[in-house]
Design an enzyme around this catalytic site. Structure first.
Site, PDB file in Angstrom:
ATOM      1  N   HIS A 165      37.972   6.729 -52.826  1.00 63.01           N
ATOM      2  CA  HIS A 165      37.400   5.724 -51.985  1.00 63.01           C
ATOM      3  C   HIS A 165      35.940   5.430 -52.088  1.00 63.01           C
ATOM      4  CE1 HIS A 165      37.731   3.324 -48.122  1.00 63.01           C
ATOM      5  NE2 HIS A 165      36.338   3.257 -48.071  1.00 63.01           N
ATOM      6  N   HIS A 219      40.982  -2.009 -45.108  1.00 66.11           N
ATOM      7  CA  HIS A 219      41.199  -0.884 -44.042  1.00 66.11           C
ATOM      8  C   HIS A 219      42.785  -0.756 -43.965  1.00 66.11           C
ATOM      9  CE1 HIS A 219      38.590   1.108 -40.582  1.00 66.11           C
ATOM     10  NE2 HIS A 219      38.350   1.470 -42.118  1.00 66.11           N
ATOM     11  N   ASP A 233      28.114  -4.557 -43.707  1.00 65.16           N
ATOM     12  CA  ASP A 233      27.754  -4.594 -45.097  1.00 65.16           C
ATOM     13  C   ASP A 233      27.014  -5.588 -45.224  1.00 65.16           C
ATOM     14  OD1 ASP A 233      28.791  -2.391 -46.339  1.00 65.16           O
ATOM     15  OD2 ASP A 233      30.844  -2.988 -46.642  1.00 65.16           O
ATOM     16  N   SER A 288      32.142   7.995 -37.292  1.00 62.57           N
ATOM     17  CA  SER A 288      31.753   7.146 -36.071  1.00 62.57           C
ATOM     18  C   SER A 288      31.216   5.754 -36.512  1.00 62.57           C
ATOM     19  CB  SER A 288      30.708   7.844 -34.912  1.00 62.57           C
ATOM     20  OG  SER A 288      31.415   8.786 -34.604  1.00 62.57           O
TER      21      SER A 288
END
Lengths: 233, 738
Positions: free
Chosen positions: B52, B98, B120, B316
């Site tokens: 990832h 996602h 982003d 988080s």
């Protein structure tokens, strides 16, 4: 007309509202931060749409206790004009400036679509640019727009002519049981209500998002034109 | 050196393997560290070297994509791609997946996907102006699908509606290959002044490192590692690795960051995305060639007793890391106080070239940054080419044109998406010129300018499975075509490459071929890739133990610009226009939806793609739209010509009357073939239009004219608009509101 828009944490349609007000007044409205305790010199206070305080606890419940709200209450009690749209309507009901409450939409889903509103009376600053019975198109975008109040309140609202707008079919027919024309299930298809002095108006849909032909029409513009005309000084 | 207070387990190769590192990769860790790593250090290596974060299987191939053009300001390598849209403004955009979290917990998986891609974009200084999302679900017949669609759509809406960014477009598809692995690809587009773009390379030894946003909790630990492996039968037990989003905090964070960005306080800024504090601090320091010291005692924490390992790996949400000018710390703190967000100086930049993490006075990690980046694994995995699809052979038409059209416009992949769109606020901001479904690309105006952005996402996964190279090229070409069809000038793309396990040579073969095809189309159309994301290991364990890959899905997010947004056109046409087909038709039915919906077959070669014709037809169309000659335009995609016409009729509530094609080909091939590079236009002056086309070397054919209350076929049979709408809008409510 001097207009001001209140910004709470999570308000997100203040820019749309500013564009609509600027379109009819030619000048930018004042932006008022929720922690202020006094209002500047204004003819109209607008509570715009969004998710104040994230809609946590209950839509509008926390904003109703923000420092600025005491000043808005004084402004209203002195006869000032207040427009609350979407979350702004929810805040007005939470403060008690308007009666009733907005529940979760009947279908339990967020609704973002065009709807049609029928103008119930045209002798208010908010509706004077329409004729009574006119139907106009406007976008709606909310999860909690299902208007409700106890039977006595509804009776009073209806008896005193304090329903400003109802959800309707494009031809003007009102059918509260029809999910197509009354999408959120509001009692008596009520989309907007007025205070007893007709100077406070709360409504769920967004006339401010339809004031430019480029965005699909100017159907919402009469509301703002009427306010400018009524509140000129 | 601390042994790591949570290190109940010894830090060794077995633990490294549990964290997703191979034996060889763990060997490299040992040689870089020259000792056994602490638990925190092992955690940092494992996430930074995960698929990832490191793109270890894809990097060699991604480098082959074209990424430059005179209008490209920043290509891949920053948080998002940046292109010049004129008047001193830049569009900043990216798409990101996602997928894995959205299967495990659809609402939060999708919601945090939207939140992550928003960060982003605004981390670079842009106010987000539009969201799109490309969603792919399993078969509608699969009992899981309803739960996942419901959660994903609510999650996308719940987050996007609250932050006040309009969701204006995207795709929704269904296929059994996504039964155990839906795809949620979220795209955000923002706008910034070209002279106010913020980058992530840290600079200035001694400068404070500031943490802002939400507090850190134990959610999402090892999320990046989860996204780098296949699901097994215990996938749902991984729910604790899914993060929980708070769009209200994100809204405050957007406003606070943009307010800070209007000052001169920021040196560098990056969001804490996958691998949270680890990847943001490592990447910012690494890009700037500096070291970084972090004191975790200063990190705002939501829970008591968190270890260094947990804080460094937490995912988080709604957190940013900022390197700030020391003399502006008070200015910055005041802004975050105003927005009631946490603000903490948690470290500073150093000249050591190391990341040093302290907690309770102990050094919990001390890693040299250069080898952590430079010696990250990189694999050129084995590939096997997919066999070429067999020719389709002779085929019958058991249904006839009218019945086939009815079946097609009601099928899951072509049915109206209004049920989905109507849960997304598409008008907030007051700048949405073309809402979902109104045009081939959504059109959003840039406030206080004449500029419009044209936005789309595209991919046809069944083409990609049949021929990955062609499918990759087709996805790019379709995005380009959708932008052209509004009158906009296509500028650049972001890609979201969703594939199965790279350790399967056939999947890796699909991946490499798709990238080759994408690169070819991007070059031919001057449509470079400026940002993107790779999502591998999209596999589901079947009950028999075998592993099933998704369809190869290189989703393309395209962006174009209109200098004068009032020139944009959409699908809806007035009456009394001539309808003209633009582009050559040979009636290609391989991999078509007609073949699937009528014959239940998904085979044959996908339609061929001639990129020179694509460019020629598209440039002609755009020129004609901007000259005012074209009133409505719709590209021909899934379902072919007749479906395109039906969609135009439904969009504008104006019918059409069609002539017999006299094409010499079978009617079903003419009306439902999915030949590429084609458009249907509505024009007032057909003679002038077709003459101009002939001069430009573009094929045209008059199809009929607009008007009436239905779609009238050459046979004379008319399907009323009411019937078309009823059939088209039935699928989603029937699936979801039962």
């Amino acid at each position: 007309m001097k207009a001001g828009i209140v910004v709470f944490p999570g308000t997100n349609r203040e820019r749309d509202m500013a564009i609509a007000l600027r379109t009819v007044t030619g000048r930018a409205p004042a932006m008022i931060w929720h922690r202020e305790t006094d209002l500047p010199d204004l003819d109209l206070v607008v509570l715009a749409g969004g998710f104040s305080y994230g809609d946590y606890l209950r839509c509008g419940a926390m904003a109703a206790h923000a420092p600025i709200m005491a000043a808005i209450r004084r402004f209203a009690e002195a006869g000032g004009h207040v427009l609350g749209v979407c979350n702004g309507f929810q805040i007005l009901t939470e403060t008690g400036l308007l009666p009733g409450a907005l529940l979760r939409n009947a279908a339990l889903r967020f609704l973002s679509q065009d709807c049609h509103l029928r103008v119930e009376r045209n002798d208010t600053p908010f509706t004077r640019h329409w004729a009574t019975g006119d139907v106009f198109r406007t976008p709606m975008a909310h999860g909690d727009g299902n208007y409700i109040a106890d039977a006595d309140t509804i009776k009073a609202l209806e008896g005193e002519g304090r329903v400003a707008f109802r959800y309707a079919r494009p031809d003007g027919r009102v059918d509260p049981g029809d999910r197509l024309s009354n999408p959120n299930g509001s009692v008596n298809a009520i989309a907007g209500v007025l205070s007893p002095n007709l100077r406070i108006c709360g409504m769920m849909p967004h006339p401010e998002d339809l004031v430019d032909p480029l965005m699909g029409g100017e159907d919402g513009k009469p509301l703002f034109e009427g306010l400018v005309e009524a509140l000129v000084r | 050196m601390s042994s790591g207070s949570a290190g109940q387990k010894p830090v060794d190769q077995a633990l490294a393997q549990e964290f997703g590192l191979t034996a060889e990769e763990y060997g490299n860790v040992l040689s870089i560290m020259r000792r056994a790593p602490t638990l925190t250090e092992l955690g940092i290596f494992s996430v930074m070297w995960s698929e990832h974060c490191s793109y270890k299987s894809s990097r060699v191939w991604l480098k082959t994509l074209p990424t430059t053009a005179p209008w490209v300001i920043h290509g891949p390598g920053e948080n998002a791609g940046v292109v010049d849209i004129g008047q001193g403004l830049a569009a900043i955009f990216k798409m990101e997946s996602h997928n894995h979290p959205s299967f495990i917990e659809p609402y939060q998986g999708a919601a945090t996907g939207v939140g992550g891609i928003l960060r982003d974009v605004f981390t670079m200084g842009a106010r987000p102006v539009a969201n799109l999302n490309a969603l792919r679900f399993g078969s509608p017949d699969n009992p899981q699908t309803r739960r996942i669609v419901d959660g994903v759509v609510r999650g996308v809406g719940g987050y996007g509606n609250c932050v006040g960014v309009p969701t204006v477009g995207g795709e929704v598809n269904f296929h059994p290959a996504y039964d155990g692995n839906p795809l949620v690809n979220a795209m955000t587009v923002g706008v910034a002044r070209q002279d106010r773009i913020f980058l992530s390379a840290a600079a200035g030894i001694g400068n404070p490192v500031v943490y802002v946003g939400s507090k850190t909790g134990r959610d999402g630990i090892h999320g990046a590692t989860m996204s780098s492996s296949e699901f097994d039968e215990d996938a749902l037990a991984k729910r604790p690795t899914v993060q929980v989003g708070d769009p209200f905090v994100e809204k405050l964070l957007i406003e606070a960051c943009l307010e800070l960005m209007a000052t001169d306080a920021i040196v560098a800024i990056q969001d804490m995305g996958a691998a949270g504090l680890t990847s943001s601090s490592v990447e910012m320091a690494g890009k700037g060639g500096v070291g970084i010291d972090l004191d975790l005692d200063a990190v705002p924490q939501r829970e008591r007793g968190m270890t260094a390992y947990e804080m460094m790996l937490s995912e988080s949400q709604e957190r940013m890391l900022i390197v700030i000018r020391p003399d502006r710390t008070d200015v910055a703190r005041a802004i975050f106080d105003k927005w009631e967000l946490d603000f903490a100086v948690i470290g500073h930049l150093t000249d050591t070239g190391h990341i040093v993490v302290r907690h309770h006075g102990q050094v919990e990690a001390d890693i040299p940054l250069d080898p952590l980046a430079d010696q990250a694994p990189i694999y050129r995995r084995p590939t096997v080419p997919s066999p070429a699809p067999a020719p389709l052979g002779p085929i019958t038409d058991p249904l006839g044109i009218e019945q086939a059209l009815i079946r097609l416009i009601g099928c899951p992949d072509l049915a109206s998406r209004a049920w989905v769109w109507n849960q997304y606020d598409s008008t907030v901001g007051g700048q949405t010129v073309k809402r979902p479904g109104a045009a081939d690309a959504a059109i959003v105006k840039i406030e206080d300018t004449s500029i419009g952005l044209a936005l789309t996402t595209d991919c046809t996964p069944r083409y990609c499975r049949a021929d990955a190279r062609l499918g990759g090229a087709q996805a790019v070409a379709e995005a380009w075509r959708n932008i052209v069809a509004t009158g906009a000038r296509p500028l650049a793309v972001t890609d979201n490459l969703n594939f199965g396990s790279p350790e399967k040579p056939e999947v890796m073969g699909q991946f490499v071929s798709a990238i080759e095809g994408m690169g070819e189309a991007c070059r031919a159309l001057d449509f470079p890739v400026v940002s993107g994301n790779v999502s591998l290991y999209n596999e589901t364990r079947a009950p028999d133990g075998s592993s099933v890959s998704i369809l190869p899905t290189p989703a393309i997010g395209g962006l174009g610009v209109l200098d004068d947004v009032t020139a944009a056109i959409g699908l809806s046409m007035p009456a009394d226009c001539t309808l003209v087909l633009v582009g050559a038709t040979s009636g290609e039915l391989g991999q078509s939806l007609w073949l699937r919906e009528v014959h239940g077959r998904e085979d044959g070669p996908p339609p061929t793609l001639d990129l020179a014709a694509e460019r020629r037809n598209g440039d002609f169309i755009r020129e004609q739209i901007l000259s005012g000659a074209v009133v409505a335009c719709h590209d021909i995609a899934d379902g072919g010509l007749l479906v395109t016409l039906a969609e135009m009729v439904m969009a504008g509530d104006v019918g059409c009357v069609l002539l017999a094609p006299q094409s010499g080909m079978r009617p079903e091939a003419f009306w439902f073939g999915e030949d590429q590079s084609r458009y249907v236009v509505a024009v007032r002056d057909a003679d002038a239009f077709t003459l101009a086309a002939t001069q430009a070397g573009v094929d045209t054919r008059v199809l009929g004219h607009s008007g009436g209350n239905g779609l009238t076929l050459p046979s004379g049979a008319t399907i009323s608009i009411a019937r078309l709408n009823a059939v088209n809008s039935a699928f989603f409510p029937a699936l979801m509101d039962q």
